[in-house]
Design an enzyme around this catalytic site. Structure first.
Site, PDB file in Angstrom:
ATOM      1  N   ASN A 185       0.758  -1.014   0.059  1.00 13.80           N
ATOM      2  CA  ASN A 185       0.074   0.150  -0.018  1.00 13.80           C
ATOM      3  C   ASN A 185       0.894   1.249  -0.077  1.00 13.80           C
ATOM      4  O   ASN A 185       2.083   1.133  -0.048  1.00 13.80           O
ATOM      5  CB  ASN A 185      -0.838  -0.046   1.246  1.00 13.80           C
ATOM      6  CG  ASN A 185      -0.292  -0.140   2.612  1.00 13.80           C
ATOM      7  OD1 ASN A 185       0.647   0.689   2.750  1.00 13.80           O
ATOM      8  ND2 ASN A 185      -0.483  -1.201   3.315  1.00 13.80           N
ATOM      9  N   ASP A 213      -4.202  -6.223   4.929  1.00 13.92           N
ATOM     10  CA  ASP A 213      -5.208  -7.103   5.396  1.00 13.92           C
ATOM     11  C   ASP A 213      -5.135  -8.599   4.915  1.00 13.92           C
ATOM     12  O   ASP A 213      -5.515  -9.491   5.731  1.00 13.92           O
ATOM     13  CB  ASP A 213      -6.482  -6.590   5.267  1.00 13.92           C
ATOM     14  CG  ASP A 213      -6.842  -5.247   6.191  1.00 13.92           C
ATOM     15  OD1 ASP A 213      -6.407  -5.154   7.132  1.00 13.92           O
ATOM     16  OD2 ASP A 213      -7.446  -4.264   5.488  1.00 13.92           O
ATOM     17  N   LYS A 241       9.685 -16.936  -9.976  1.00 13.15           N
ATOM     18  CA  LYS A 241       9.007 -15.722 -11.041  1.00 13.15           C
ATOM     19  C   LYS A 241       7.954 -16.336 -11.845  1.00 13.15           C
ATOM     20  O   LYS A 241       8.150 -17.203 -12.616  1.00 13.15           O
ATOM     21  CB  LYS A 241       9.942 -14.996 -11.663  1.00 13.15           C
ATOM     22  CG  LYS A 241       9.445 -13.788 -12.248  1.00 13.15           C
ATOM     23  CD  LYS A 241      10.452 -13.028 -12.972  1.00 13.15           C
ATOM     24  CE  LYS A 241       9.793 -11.941 -13.807  1.00 13.15           C
ATOM     25  NZ  LYS A 241      10.716 -11.425 -14.839  1.00 13.15           N
ATOM     26  N   PRO A 258      -3.015 -12.024   9.760  1.00 13.82           N
ATOM     27  CA  PRO A 258      -3.023 -11.871  11.522  1.00 13.82           C
ATOM     28  C   PRO A 258      -3.237 -10.431  11.778  1.00 13.82           C
ATOM     29  O   PRO A 258      -2.730  -9.330  11.207  1.00 13.82           O
ATOM     30  CB  PRO A 258      -1.760 -12.231  12.057  1.00 13.82           C
ATOM     31  CG  PRO A 258      -0.871 -12.369  10.979  1.00 13.82           C
ATOM     32  CD  PRO A 258      -1.660 -12.575   9.563  1.00 13.82           C
ATOM     33  N   ASP A 259      -4.152 -10.155  12.821  1.00  8.95           N
ATOM     34  CA  ASP A 259      -4.562  -8.901  13.012  1.00  8.95           C
ATOM     35  C   ASP A 259      -3.707  -8.470  14.318  1.00  8.95           C
ATOM     36  O   ASP A 259      -3.731  -8.862  15.470  1.00  8.95           O
ATOM     37  CB  ASP A 259      -6.227  -8.745  13.823  1.00  8.95           C
ATOM     38  CG  ASP A 259      -6.470  -7.547  14.227  1.00  8.95           C
ATOM     39  OD1 ASP A 259      -5.484  -6.437  14.686  1.00  8.95           O
ATOM     40  OD2 ASP A 259      -7.565  -7.174  14.019  1.00  8.95           O
ATOM     41  N   ILE A 260      -2.463  -7.935  14.138  1.00  4.20           N
ATOM     42  CA  ILE A 260      -1.560  -7.250  14.981  1.00  4.20           C
ATOM     43  C   ILE A 260      -1.966  -6.795  16.294  1.00  4.20           C
ATOM     44  O   ILE A 260      -1.777  -6.901  17.457  1.00  4.20           O
ATOM     45  CB  ILE A 260      -0.237  -6.580  14.518  1.00  4.20           C
ATOM     46  CG1 ILE A 260       0.371  -7.510  13.527  1.00  4.20           C
ATOM     47  CG2 ILE A 260       0.588  -6.195  15.381  1.00  4.20           C
ATOM     48  CD1 ILE A 260       1.326  -6.993  12.314  1.00  4.20           C
ATOM     49  N   PHE A 319      -4.308   3.156  14.850  1.00  4.17           N
ATOM     50  CA  PHE A 319      -4.672   4.237  13.795  1.00  4.17           C
ATOM     51  C   PHE A 319      -5.650   3.664  12.936  1.00  4.17           C
ATOM     52  O   PHE A 319      -5.858   2.567  12.568  1.00  4.17           O
ATOM     53  CB  PHE A 319      -3.423   4.507  13.202  1.00  4.17           C
ATOM     54  CG  PHE A 319      -2.405   5.461  13.577  1.00  4.17           C
ATOM     55  CD1 PHE A 319      -1.960   5.360  14.640  1.00  4.17           C
ATOM     56  CD2 PHE A 319      -2.451   6.868  12.971  1.00  4.17           C
ATOM     57  CE1 PHE A 319      -1.183   6.573  15.284  1.00  4.17           C
ATOM     58  CE2 PHE A 319      -1.660   7.808  13.308  1.00  4.17           C
ATOM     59  CZ  PHE A 319      -1.052   7.656  14.761  1.00  4.17           C
TER      60      PHE A 319
END
Ligand SMILES: Cc1cc2nc3c(=O)[nH]c(=O)nc-3n(C[C@H](O)[C@H](O)[C@H](O)COP(=O)(O)O)c2cc1C
Length: 401
Positions: free
Chosen positions: A210, A279, A289, A306-308, A324
């Site tokens: 991102n 996510d 490759k 995983p959701d840290i 955040f």
């Protein structure tokens, strides 16, 4: 961003190769809106010309304590009273020794004794000069008296040696000015910050990621360090520099970030999760490759990462957890939902897009905690980080009482 408008900086320049960097410091400070007046030691003038400093600052440069013209009205006292900050960059070993001992035998060292303002010094010298017990003892004395040190940094030196002694980058010096108000607010605390994007591999040469640059997280880590905390920064890929005082651990993927957080989270510490963790990740990244000629189209199967933040909350290791929420719409609504759903202590709601948030120098956020909501004005990310750290420190102090 011109967040230094109305601020007056008195810049002392000492004799060393790094004196040329003060020219860049003057330029960046004036660009940010500050008024800068320069005082050069006699040795400094061997390295750079006062004319250059005068041209860049737009003000006369003072080089001599016994300047009959300037001293008609005790100019050195006026100069010290004029300034909001005294910055000595580069600060020589000689200058540090003099100001630590109260010797006032030239304009700069005299100004130091007169100044009743924040003093920031940026040492630059050969590594042996820096490591010498005499220099270290002088610096300890100055620190005990509230002088803020920025650097020195580790690296290759003008003399060809390697070690601690390089002057800090201009951006770091300006950050210290932006963060002056948080000084010592988190003394004795431990802080873990995550920052930047994560990269989720598709094959050995491609990834999903991102637009996060890591600027907000790095700024928070710097602010926490300036506040006197012991700071660990777990950073996804980012080109940003972190001060020597910060322990930085580089990771790539969300899974690696989680592992690092599990390992590094100090019991009772503060966790600030600014990283833009992907996510989803590719379920089965290719080990070789992927060849274009073998696929007219392709589908990637993504699975949840995983959701840290939830891991940190569930582990109950942190004493205070800040998340955040970067959103493009209904920012406060989604942020409040995330605060409650993830049982966070505070969430920083952050509109992204339209030049805000990701990869921008500035940001505008609203802090939401259990029974308060604070809207902070649009400002430079470093200043904003200082304000967030100050609010966290005040909240912790209130909670303790
Ligand atoms: C080429 C050269 C480079 C120097 N670089 C440094 C330096 O980086 N840091 C330092 O503390 N002294 C350095 N010195 C020594 C200082 O210039 C010297 O100690 C001087 O007295 C400092 O004066 P000041 O503190 O009034 O500026 C250097 C000297 C020379 C000749």
């Amino acid at each position: 961003m011109q967040d230094f408008i109305g601020k007056k900086v008195l810049l002392g320049v000492c004799g060393g190769v790094a004196a040329y960097k003060s020219a860049y410091l003057i330029r960046e400070l004036t660009r940010a809106g500050a008024e800068v007046k320069v005082v050069m030691t006699q040795s400094a003038q061997e390295f750079v010309s006062p004319l250059l400093m005068q041209a860049l600052s737009g003000n006369d440069v003072r080089t001599n304590l016994f300047d009959a013209q300037a001293e008609r009205a005790m100019g050195h006292i006026e100069l010290a009273r004029w300034a909001d900050y005294l910055v000595i960059a580069p600060a020589s070993a000689n200058c540090l020794a003099k100001i630590a001992q109260g010797i006032a035998d030239d304009l700069l060292s005299t100004l130091y004794l007169v100044a009743e303002i924040p003093v920031i010094v940026c040492p630059a010298m050969n590594r042996s000069m820096w490591a010498h017990p005499a220099t270290q003892a002088n610096c300890k004395l100055l620190q005990e008296r509230g002088v803020i040190f920025v650097g020195p940094e580790e690296g290759s030196q003008a003399c060809g040696e390697q070690g601690f002694g390089r002057v800090s980058e201009v951006e770091q010096i300006i950050s210290a000015l932006r963060l002056y108000d948080v000084h010592q607010l988190l003394r004795g605390k431990k802080v873990l910050v995550t920052a930047g994007p994560t990269r989720e591999p598709i094959d050995p040469v491609r990834y999903i990621s991102n637009y996060s640059s890591g600027k907000m997280g790095y700024a928070l880590a710097e602010a926490a360090a300036m506040a006197g905390a012991q700071v660990t920064l777990i950073s996804g890929p980012s080109s940003l520099q972190a001060s020597a005082a910060i322990k930085r651990i580089r990771v790539e993927s969300a899974q690696e970030m989680l592992n690092a957080v599990k390992k590094e989270m100090p019991a009772g510490g503060i966790f600030i999760g600014t990283a833009a963790v992907a996510d989803y990740r590719v379920e089965s990244p290719e080990s070789e490759k992927i060849k274009k000629k073998n696929h007219d189209e392709m589908t990637l199967k993504l699975i949840k990462n995983p959701d840290i933040l939830s891991h940190v909350v569930d582990s109950a290791k942190a004493s205070y957890v800040v998340g955040f929420a970067a959103e493009t719409t209904d920012v406060l609504h989604y942020a409040t939902e995330k605060l409650q759903h993830k049982k966070l202590d505070m969430i920083v709601a952050n509109a992204v897009g339209k030049g805000l948030g990701f990869d921008s120098e500035v940001n505008q956020v609203t802090l939401i905690a259990k029974n308060k909501q604070i809207e902070l004005p649009l400002t430079h990310k470093t200043r904003l980080a200082g304000q967030i750290i100050a609010i966290i420190a005040a909240t912790l102090q209130n909670d303790a009482h």
